[in-house]
Design a protein around this motif. Structure first.
Motif, PDB file in Angstrom:
ATOM      1  N   ARG A  54       0.856  -1.178   0.000  1.00  0.00           N
ATOM      2  CA  ARG A  54       0.000   0.000   0.000  1.00  0.00           C
ATOM      3  C   ARG A  54       0.890   1.224   0.000  1.00  0.00           C
ATOM      4  O   ARG A  54       1.646   1.438   0.937  1.00  0.00           O
TER       5      ARG A  54
ATOM      6  N   SER B 270     -10.672  -2.170   4.983  1.00  0.00           N
ATOM      7  CA  SER B 270     -10.797  -2.776   3.666  1.00  0.00           C
ATOM      8  C   SER B 270      -9.428  -2.897   3.009  1.00  0.00           C
ATOM      9  O   SER B 270      -8.592  -2.008   3.156  1.00  0.00           O
TER      10      SER B 270
ATOM     11  N   GLU C 123      -9.030  -2.690  -0.152  1.00  0.00           N
ATOM     12  CA  GLU C 123      -9.089  -1.734  -1.253  1.00  0.00           C
ATOM     13  C   GLU C 123      -9.056  -0.307  -0.703  1.00  0.00           C
ATOM     14  O   GLU C 123      -9.569  -0.046   0.374  1.00  0.00           O
TER      15      GLU C 123
END
Length: 125
Positions: free
Chosen positions: A3, A58, A60
């Protein structure tokens, strides 16, 4: 997949449908719907950009659409019928079906009745 904030930086809108900025790095003059409502405005037109951020909820990335502050306008005033309808709906949410009293708070949906009735403290009539 790692990320990274750099994955969210897309000011030209090449990877995403619209220009995308990481949280806190959006240009001046843009605001989310909630930010506009806090200023007493409503968005007019389509979203021109979005902010994205990573959340622990999440895998995403999450996003919020951004609207131009310059094109936002105050909401239309509600009609008397709309105000009456909203008042009736709120009164229904505050009326206990067991004792019939109108409370100053909305009844908890988990109980379906007011808290004194749920605790067994109803007043004798």
């Amino acid at each position: 997949m790692a990320r990274r904030i750099a994955d969210l930086w897309d000011p030209q809108g090449e990877r995403h449908d619209v220009p995308t900025f990481p949280w806190g790095l959006a240009p001046e003059g843009l605001a989310t719907r909630d930010q506009l409502v806090a200023k007493g405005l409503r968005p007019r037109g389509k979203a021109v950009a979005q902010v994205m951020w990573f959340s622990s909820k999440s895998p995403e990335p999450r996003f919020a659409r951004l609207y131009e502050i310059a094109t936002a306008s105050p909401p239309r005033p509600r009609s008397p019928g709309q105000l009456a309808s909203l008042a009736a709906a709120m009164r229904a949410r505050r009326t206990c079906p067991e004792c019939g009293e109108i409370r100053t708070y909305c009844l908890p949906t988990s109980l379906g009745i007011c808290t004194p009735c749920a605790d067994g403290f109803t007043a004798a009539a």
